[in-house]
Motif scaffolding. Structure first.
Motif, PDB file in Angstrom:
ATOM      1  N   THR A  71     129.228  52.887 144.671  1.00 61.49           N
ATOM      2  CA  THR A  71     128.595  53.363 143.443  1.00 61.49           C
ATOM      3  C   THR A  71     127.550  54.418 143.805  1.00 61.49           C
ATOM      4  O   THR A  71     126.932  54.348 144.865  1.00 61.49           O
ATOM      5  N   VAL A  72     127.360  55.377 142.927  1.00 63.04           N
ATOM      6  CA  VAL A  72     126.403  56.454 143.177  1.00 63.04           C
ATOM      7  C   VAL A  72     125.106  56.153 142.430  1.00 63.04           C
ATOM      8  O   VAL A  72     125.125  55.939 141.213  1.00 63.04           O
ATOM      9  N   HIS A  73     124.016  56.124 143.173  1.00 62.75           N
ATOM     10  CA  HIS A  73     122.710  55.806 142.590  1.00 62.75           C
ATOM     11  C   HIS A  73     121.773  57.004 142.714  1.00 62.75           C
ATOM     12  O   HIS A  73     121.922  57.811 143.629  1.00 62.75           O
ATOM     13  N   SER A  74     120.809  57.083 141.789  1.00 60.56           N
ATOM     14  CA  SER A  74     119.874  58.203 141.803  1.00 60.56           C
ATOM     15  C   SER A  74     118.465  57.734 141.484  1.00 60.56           C
ATOM     16  O   SER A  74     118.267  56.676 140.894  1.00 60.56           O
TER      17      SER A  74
ATOM     18  N   GLY B  50     130.185  63.379 151.562  1.00 61.19           N
ATOM     19  CA  GLY B  50     129.030  62.535 151.871  1.00 61.19           C
ATOM     20  C   GLY B  50     128.514  62.841 153.261  1.00 61.19           C
ATOM     21  O   GLY B  50     129.274  63.281 154.118  1.00 61.19           O
ATOM     22  N   MET B  51     127.212  62.626 153.483  1.00 65.80           N
ATOM     23  CA  MET B  51     126.617  62.868 154.799  1.00 65.80           C
ATOM     24  C   MET B  51     125.832  61.635 155.249  1.00 65.80           C
ATOM     25  O   MET B  51     125.573  60.724 154.461  1.00 65.80           O
ATOM     26  N   ALA B  52     125.471  61.603 156.512  1.00 64.81           N
ATOM     27  CA  ALA B  52     124.716  60.469 157.048  1.00 64.81           C
ATOM     28  C   ALA B  52     123.355  60.365 156.354  1.00 64.81           C
ATOM     29  O   ALA B  52     122.632  61.354 156.246  1.00 64.81           O
ATOM     30  N   ARG B  53     123.006  59.174 155.918  1.00 65.10           N
ATOM     31  CA  ARG B  53     121.720  58.993 155.246  1.00 65.10           C
ATOM     32  C   ARG B  53     120.559  59.345 156.166  1.00 65.10           C
ATOM     33  O   ARG B  53     119.556  59.920 155.722  1.00 65.10           O
ATOM     34  N   SER B  54     120.673  59.007 157.450  1.00 66.71           N
ATOM     35  CA  SER B  54     119.579  59.307 158.383  1.00 66.71           C
ATOM     36  C   SER B  54     119.333  60.825 158.441  1.00 66.71           C
ATOM     37  O   SER B  54     118.176  61.260 158.468  1.00 66.71           O
ATOM     38  N   SER B  55     120.396  61.605 158.433  1.00 66.44           N
ATOM     39  CA  SER B  55     120.240  63.070 158.446  1.00 66.44           C
ATOM     40  C   SER B  55     119.658  63.567 157.130  1.00 66.44           C
ATOM     41  O   SER B  55     118.803  64.453 157.097  1.00 66.44           O
ATOM     42  N   PHE B  56     120.137  62.968 156.054  1.00 62.09           N
ATOM     43  CA  PHE B  56     119.633  63.349 154.735  1.00 62.09           C
ATOM     44  C   PHE B  56     118.130  63.074 154.629  1.00 62.09           C
ATOM     45  O   PHE B  56     117.373  63.917 154.140  1.00 62.09           O
ATOM     46  N   LEU B  68     117.786  64.840 142.146  1.00 63.65           N
ATOM     47  CA  LEU B  68     119.157  65.356 142.189  1.00 63.65           C
ATOM     48  C   LEU B  68     120.040  64.590 143.172  1.00 63.65           C
ATOM     49  O   LEU B  68     121.265  64.708 143.117  1.00 63.65           O
ATOM     50  N   ALA B  69     119.438  63.825 144.059  1.00 65.02           N
ATOM     51  CA  ALA B  69     120.191  63.173 145.135  1.00 65.02           C
ATOM     52  C   ALA B  69     121.003  61.995 144.628  1.00 65.02           C
ATOM     53  O   ALA B  69     120.637  61.329 143.654  1.00 65.02           O
ATOM     54  N   GLY B  70     122.099  61.716 145.315  1.00 65.51           N
ATOM     55  CA  GLY B  70     122.939  60.564 144.991  1.00 65.51           C
ATOM     56  C   GLY B  70     123.188  59.725 146.236  1.00 65.51           C
ATOM     57  O   GLY B  70     123.818  60.197 147.184  1.00 65.51           O
ATOM     58  N   THR B  71     122.675  58.507 146.246  1.00 65.93           N
ATOM     59  CA  THR B  71     122.922  57.602 147.367  1.00 65.93           C
ATOM     60  C   THR B  71     124.140  56.746 147.045  1.00 65.93           C
ATOM     61  O   THR B  71     124.388  56.416 145.893  1.00 65.93           O
ATOM     62  N   VAL B 105     124.933  59.313 151.945  1.00 65.93           N
ATOM     63  CA  VAL B 105     124.346  59.965 150.769  1.00 65.93           C
ATOM     64  C   VAL B 105     125.270  61.132 150.411  1.00 65.93           C
ATOM     65  O   VAL B 105     125.820  61.778 151.307  1.00 65.93           O
ATOM     66  N   LEU B 106     125.445  61.375 149.125  1.00 67.02           N
ATOM     67  CA  LEU B 106     126.321  62.486 148.755  1.00 67.02           C
ATOM     68  C   LEU B 106     125.700  63.809 149.211  1.00 67.02           C
ATOM     69  O   LEU B 106     124.484  64.001 149.139  1.00 67.02           O
TER      70      LEU B 106
END
Lengths: 292, 292
Positions: A71-74, B50-56, B68-71, B105-106
């Motif tokens: 699911t996409v969360h914001s 999607g990209m690595a959350r740590s990098s994001f 604007l971000a989408g986890t 993270v997207l």
């Protein structure tokens, strides 16, 4: 693969960048599938890698595969909330707990966004319908095997109509898929299969699926000979999506559906495994199929 | 657009399916940009959406654009949790609260996954580096304007090197972008711009960005004459990403970076707006550029 830069690590298992050479194979496979199916006159639709959460909820995916969905969360807060988020981030604490679910869920299979669109068009024509789809799909199954990516591309044809129409479609693609992969010089076996349903109840669903021969996979040894990799899958959904979405045949009865899915990264990896990491050194017959 | 089936509604604002015709324009634009940049010898890399959350987290995106971000979140429970999830779903209650953040993270812009990969390669060569990227990107900004999609494709070239090298790259693409869009028969203006930074502190960042002429956009009227749509953007990041990721020039000083971004759906929509919804009826000169 990684040393040669064909795939690029991101720090997350199952999430990789692709080199230009890797992509050229993915694109060539996509074109090859198009050529094989061209005479059928499928309607091409392309959906983004996320779908409407309301459609996803209705699809039934959460019954079978809750563990694979994304699911996409914001962030939906104000400036004070933002300051707290950044403080959490600086302190190395969890900043994601306050993220709220959006209306979007990552697409689990290329055909999932299609069914509500098809249903909205009204009854199927006598000949049924045939769609051509491709999208990035997400499955939350981190793995060290490059053949099991969390984000990968699936090309699909989806047939809707009578049981006879959709079973004939599946039979046709079983043959075409076999020929396509043989022509690409890949050793293969077509086997009965089941989806990775969740939990103990899922075991029963999986057994039923096998007993009724609803799913076949075209397997190629990639990571190992013992556990070959499913590169294509051929699925007869019976009236599952027809009932779920209210898709009707021309005579008003519930439509049946079937799909054939091509794992574009998996076929690419199979080609690299069997013909080597240097695309220019691949057999001329294989190169002709792909880049001819 | 929707009546003609070029875009397909999904029930979520800013989330649309694309027809085969729409996609053929997106793909033609992608090829056109490749042709224009071909002589530069950019290294093509393709990252998933999607990209690595740590990098994001390290990228700094959450400072400027938390909204604007989408986890990506997933279900990580057992069978009892699953039963509760399904009960919530059946009762029309919120089932997403128990979803846990994954490592993904997207991707907010096509170049975000690139910087850690480039940094890991060590110091830049004397000539710097040039990359060619394209991916689906996510921005959580539901809107009724088809030009403001939540999931859309961005093609990018990214230059890394000395300030002179990256500014020369940006100047070159300002000219090339202008020519490309003029040749496509689109009315355009190139204007100073700023990113949509969050909150009051963001206003200052935006003002600085404008005052230092770090960002230009190529605007085309699509939805309205008054508020034209940014179809290309030309960004000088100074040493922001070089410092964030420790990317060094050949002499060990911090690398500067710049990028040019093409909003593939937005340019497609601009073409449909100015040349009509029937692709076959577009001016021959435009068709030759795209499909020639």
């Amino acid at each position: 693969m990684f040393d040669r830069g064909l795939l690029i690590r991101t720090g997350v298992d199952g999430l990789y960048g692709r080199s230009g050479a890797f992509e050229s194979v993915v694109e060539a496979l996509d074109r090859l599938v198009s050529r094989i199916g061209a005479a059928d006159g499928a309607e091409a639709l392309r959906f983004p890698p996320g779908m409407a959460r309301s459609s996803f909820e209705r699809s039934g995916y959460l019954k079978g595969f809750p563990h694979l969905a994304g699911t996409v969360h914001s962030f939906c807060g104000n400036e004070a909330d933002h300051a707290r988020l950044l403080a959490c981030l600086d302190a190395g604490e969890d900043w994601t707990a306050k993220q709220a679910a959006t209306d979007i869920v990552l697409t689990p299979a290329a055909c999932y966004p299609l069914y509500p669109v098809a249903a909205a068009r009204g009854r199927l024509p006598e000949d049924g319908l045939l769609f051509d789809l491709q999208s990035y799909c997400f499955r939350h199954e981190p793995s060290l095997e490059p053949t099991r990516m969390q984000l990968f591309r699936m090309r699909e044809y989806v047939r809707m109509g009578t049981p006879e129409q959709v079973l004939a479609f599946r039979e046709l693609w079983l043959q075409r898929g076999n020929t396509m992969m043989s022509d690409l010089g890949l050793p293969l076996a077509i086997d009965p299969a089941n989806d990775p349903f969740f939990g103990r109840a899922g075991k029963m669903l999986a057994n039923n699926q096998r007993a009724q021969a609803l799913k076949f996979e075209l397997n190629v040894p990639v990571n190992s000979e013992d556990k070959p990799t499913a590169c294509l899958s051929f699925n007869y959904h019976q009236d599952h999506f027809g009932t779920t979405w209210g898709i009707q045949q021309a005579d008003g009865s519930v439509a049946h559906t079937a799909c054939v899915g091509f794992g574009l990264e998996r076929i690419t990896l199979a080609l690299l495994r069997h013909h080597g990491l240097d695309l220019d050194a691949w057999p001329a017959t294989v190169r002709a199929q792909l880049f001819g």
